[in-house]
Design a protein around this motif. Sequence first.
Motif, mmCIF file in Angstrom:
data_model
loop_
_atom_site.group_PDB
_atom_site.id
_atom_site.type_symbol
_atom_site.label_atom_id
_atom_site.label_comp_id
_atom_site.label_asym_id
_atom_site.label_seq_id
_atom_site.Cartn_x
_atom_site.Cartn_y
_atom_site.Cartn_z
ATOM 1 N N UNK A 148 0.825 -1.201 0.000
ATOM 2 C CA UNK A 148 0.000 0.000 0.000
ATOM 3 C C UNK A 148 0.861 1.254 0.000
ATOM 4 N N UNK A 149 1.900 1.274 0.822
ATOM 5 C CA UNK A 149 2.809 2.428 0.843
ATOM 6 C C UNK A 149 3.532 2.588 -0.489
ATOM 7 N N UNK A 150 3.915 1.486 -1.105
ATOM 8 C CA UNK A 150 4.558 1.543 -2.411
ATOM 9 C C UNK A 150 3.606 2.097 -3.466
ATOM 10 N N UNK A 151 2.361 1.658 -3.429
ATOM 11 C CA UNK A 151 1.365 2.147 -4.376
ATOM 12 C C UNK A 151 1.072 3.629 -4.167
ATOM 13 N N UNK A 152 0.963 4.056 -2.924
ATOM 14 C CA UNK A 152 0.737 5.481 -2.638
ATOM 15 C C UNK A 152 1.930 6.308 -3.113
ATOM 16 N N UNK A 153 3.138 5.813 -2.894
ATOM 17 C CA UNK A 153 4.327 6.515 -3.348
ATOM 18 C C UNK A 153 4.396 6.638 -4.860
ATOM 19 N N UNK A 154 4.079 5.560 -5.563
ATOM 20 C CA UNK A 154 4.099 5.608 -7.026
ATOM 21 C C UNK A 154 3.034 6.542 -7.588
ATOM 22 N N UNK A 155 1.852 6.514 -7.019
ATOM 23 C CA UNK A 155 0.786 7.409 -7.473
ATOM 24 C C UNK A 155 1.152 8.860 -7.192
ATOM 25 N N UNK A 156 1.728 9.129 -6.026
ATOM 26 C CA UNK A 156 2.153 10.496 -5.697
ATOM 27 C C UNK A 156 3.228 10.980 -6.659
ATOM 28 N N UNK A 157 4.192 10.127 -6.939
ATOM 29 C CA UNK A 157 5.257 10.485 -7.862
ATOM 30 C C UNK A 157 4.694 10.785 -9.250
ATOM 31 N N UNK A 158 3.752 9.963 -9.705
ATOM 32 C CA UNK A 158 3.136 10.168 -11.014
ATOM 33 C C UNK A 158 2.347 11.476 -11.057
ATOM 34 N N UNK A 159 1.608 11.775 -10.006
ATOM 35 C CA UNK A 159 0.832 13.019 -9.956
ATOM 36 C C UNK A 159 1.755 14.230 -9.977
#
Length: 94
Positions: free
Chosen positions: A69-80
């Motif tokens: 979940x933390x990895x997914x949140x980090x990737x989505x934040x980076x993409x945004x």
Amino acid sequence: MTVTLIWLIAFGVILFLSLKSWNGALGSALERRLPYTSRSSEDDRWIWSVGLAVIGATFIVSPVSMLLTLLLIGLISWLVVKLARWGLSKAKSH
């Protein structure tokens, strides 16, 4: 049932330890990181302690799910952030 019992025990221990160390390192660390407008008196202690206890107990019970979940949140934040920078650079050039 066993997972729930482990979660409740971990929640209680983390909540107790975070409330106990609020006047020490934990409270001062959060005071330094919070903006001035977000600081209040005694309500912060309970809100932050319960939040930390929930996250900590969930991390103890299912660490792989929390890491993913933390990895997914980090990737989505980076993409945004990347898309926002790209969009702002295109908007400024016209």
